[in-house]
Enzyme design. Structure first.
Site, short mmCIF file in Angstrom:
data_model
loop_
_atom_site.label_atom_id
_atom_site.label_comp_id
_atom_site.label_asym_id
_atom_site.label_seq_id
_atom_site.Cartn_x
_atom_site.Cartn_y
_atom_site.Cartn_z
N GLY B 12 -1.90 4.27 -4.62
CA GLY B 12 -1.66 5.51 -3.86
C GLY B 12 -0.37 6.20 -4.27
N GLY B 14 0.81 8.89 -2.62
CA GLY B 14 1.27 9.70 -1.50
C GLY B 14 2.69 9.31 -1.11
N VAL B 80 -9.50 3.05 -7.34
CA VAL B 80 -9.59 1.62 -7.04
C VAL B 80 -10.90 1.37 -6.31
CG1 VAL B 80 -8.59 -0.28 -5.73
CG2 VAL B 80 -7.10 1.32 -6.96
N GLU B 173 -1.75 23.65 14.07
CA GLU B 173 -1.14 24.43 12.98
C GLU B 173 -2.17 25.34 12.31
OE1 GLU B 173 2.66 21.54 11.97
OE2 GLU B 173 0.85 21.31 10.77
N ASP B 302 -0.81 5.45 6.16
CA ASP B 302 -1.88 5.60 7.15
C ASP B 302 -2.77 4.36 7.27
OD1 ASP B 302 -0.95 8.12 7.56
OD2 ASP B 302 -2.72 9.18 6.83
N ALA B 318 4.41 11.64 7.47
CA ALA B 318 5.09 11.41 6.20
C ALA B 318 6.34 10.52 6.35
CB ALA B 318 5.45 12.75 5.56
#
Lengths: 426, 426
Positions: B12, B14, B80, B173, B302, B318
């Protein structure tokens, strides 16, 4: 004819169609501009999107936004699939309907042509639309990813070999942009490959590259390309393109990434007019850009076959399309005012072609030069042109920043086949 | 254990994976970071791409570029598809192979969840990846195009009605960003519709929106949303989503455009670890973020189910992913140095949520406030964060320009179904 409030249909939101719409701003008319995309594209810088130097949004602007103050224009997002010049209607899809017109200005542009080998497109995408540029960028960036993972030397080299077919301005600009990015922007990003060993091969079927330029500038361009590291091969007619690369007669060049810049064919809409076309499908228009037998139908841009005074064809470039769009619009106005139409006269503003990231060639007829000065001129002309899209200072700052730092954000590979495709939507 | 040059695999790119890779910069190791995209995405501003306020390239940066000076890291573009914690290998596709590891840091993130109704995804795309944002933007912009062409009033109104399902931060948002754009950026672009009549409906199944915020801030958010013109409906559990809109029990709301922000489910990679998961598929990690029985396997972001001291779950934001990535990396280093690992402690930097284009709410525990000051804080925090991607001054100028002028270029609709799809390529 006497028309109280004429209905004018413009097909295409490129340079020809947009300049026609703008030239019609002050007349009392119902104008419908039809395009299948919602944006106007500044095509001369499309190769920079393809080479991950600019983002698509840097060179596009919504057609509706550009024409928001043109109260006589209705913009229609739709694809034209029929024209009946006798009934004076244009047919569109979604929702299917006919749009009647009193005047038609047709400026649908062109697509790249594979000279009958449409099966090559899958292996060698061209560069006309934003989606094409995204696809070229995706393949360009993925090639390095595959090379990094390659199991053997042959596979690695095939992935680090890029072939551009076609030595016109697009092919020259595209091939010249690739080596600097491979060498300067990417070389620290990989661990198993040396991106500076990237091979870029430009194949031209004819004896020279940039045949529309004079010999002395072609020589400058060739020298500049070779200095950058582009392997330029003229008299190389491609006889096959597949997943392993290209074939030129008996010779094979292994490459996993081939781009097509070898030819154009006009929009198929030309065929619906029932008038003579040239070999590339362009409409043989009359002096005033109307079609034979229909003084209310005009053609502008890449679809128009227009001859200059010296017998040469008006080139398929943005300034020509702009001028033709304006002439078509003005002739519509003249007919409405019961004045005779005027013939189109092409004013050649000069030809420019970029080579690499800091050289160009410029041809203004008697004045010809190449090198950095030509590049600065190219830069100035194009930046000034982009100004209409956005804000002068911002565009310049952003462009300069992106260009000199090799903007990182635009190096994104999207629409990989793993993602679910976009759902079909009208 | 004694490992001379440990092999560390990070899954990942991120926030979790990148912060882990960065925290491992100085150790002597062979680190492989695997991601299926080539870029790191600044997800907190993804809704701005979805609403045509920023371009994808504004909030992405190539993973290779970010890690170019991390000489111990090899970046691998791959998916993966298997993890064997007993044999200590990760399997990837294209080319299919196994990558052995001594330590594994798993940070693959999450996807939106339709609570078993995967058939709704086609009608109500979520917002996690860049492709999602492009799809939401495409549908948002196409709805106005269809409304402009609509044959009757019902069709027009259905096209001017936007439904957002889910009243968490993403839903708030997204719904708050739509009305200003419809009203201010688009209203002069159309001839047959009044874009100021756009309806935006935010549906929340529970009794309140933004349940993770304190009551007083929820009230501020609700009031701000209603002032913007968002129709907020709580206790509205969606029971059906289809091409005509949504159903809430007996009530039907006609809409051609529904967006999904109602739930997340963790990456399916969690299931491959053979350890207990929570209902959302998150891994029940131990105190030091490793998994039970495998001190060499860590989970961050997450996918990790981590409990705070007060018993609440660490949120999927984040800063949490960043902190978990760093802790996982530091614990790897501690094991290599034969030191005991340390438990993870979440430091809550505060929660922010934007409402519309100039309001926000901020929750720092004891200090809580809403309005323009909170928005300025949000802006400062996010712009500063984006700095790592690009250049401080440029980002700010560009962002401010795009934001306050409603950048036009990003309003492009691409990947319309008319274009040929991208050819499959490894």
């Amino acid at each position: 004819m006497t028309i109280v409030r004429p209905r004018i249909v413009i097909v295409g939101g490129g340079f020809g169609g947009m300049s026609a719409a703008k030239a019609l701003k002050r007349i009392d008319a119902d104008i419908t501009l039809i395009d299948r995309t919602n944006y106007h594209l500044f095509q001369p810088m499309l190769y920079q999107v393809a080479t991950a130097s600019l983002a698509p949004s840097d060179i596009t602007a919504p057609i509706r936004y550009i024409l928001r103050n043109h109260k006589n224009v209705t913009v229609l997002l739709a694809e034209v699939n029929g024209i009946d010049v006798n009934r004076k209607v244009v047919s569109v899809d979604i929702p299917a309907r006919e749009i009647p017109y009193d005047f038609l200005i047709l400026a649908p542009g062109s697509r790249h042509s594979y000279f009958g080998h449409t099966e090559w497109e899958e292996f060698a995408p061209g560069l006309k639309a934003v989606e094409d540029a995204s696809e070229v960028r995706r393949r360009f960036l993925l090639a390095f990813e595959r090379a990094e993972k390659a199991a053997d030397l042959e596979d690695r080299e095939a992935n680090l070999t890029f072939i551009i077919v076609g030595g016109g301005p697009t092919g020259v600009e595209l091939s010249g942009a690739l080596p600097p990015i491979a060498r300067e922007a990417l070389y620290r990003d990989f661990r198993h490959i040396d991106t500076r060993k990237t091979r870029v091969i430009l194949l031209e079927g004819g004896p020279v590259i940039l045949p529309s330029f004079p010999q002395e500038l072609r020589d400058v361009a060739l020298k500049s390309l070779e200095e950058i590291g582009v392997d330029v091969r003229t008299n190389s007619v491609v006889t096959e393109v597949n997943e392993d690369g290209v074939r030129i007669g008996d010779e094979r060049i292994l490459s996993r990434t081939v781009f097509w810049a070898a030819g154009n064919e006009a929009s198929p809409l030309g065929k619906m007019l029932g008038v003579p076309l040239d070999r590339a499908g362009r409409v043989l228009v009359t002096d005033d850009l109307s079609i034979p037998g229909h003084e209310e139908v005009f053609v502008a841009g890449d679809l128009a076959h227009v001859i200059r005074k010296d017998g040469r064809l008006v080139p398929g470039v943005a300034p020509a399309a702009n001028q033709e769009g304006v002439t078509a619009a003005k002739n519509v106005i003249r007919i409405l005012r019961r004045q005779p139409t005027r013939p189109f006269r092409y004013f050649n503003k000069g030809d420019l072609a970029v080579i690499g990231r800091s050289r160009a060639i410029a041809d203004f007829g008697k004045v010809r030069f190449g090198g950095r000065i030509a590049w600065l001129l190219w830069l100035f002309v194009h930046i000034m042109y982009l100004v209409g899209f956005r804000n002068r200072v911002t565009v310049f700052i952003e462009w300069a920043y992106n260009y000199f730092t090799y903007q990182r954000g635009v190096r994104l590979i999207t629409n990989a086949e793993r993602r679910r495709p976009a759902a079909p939507l009208p």
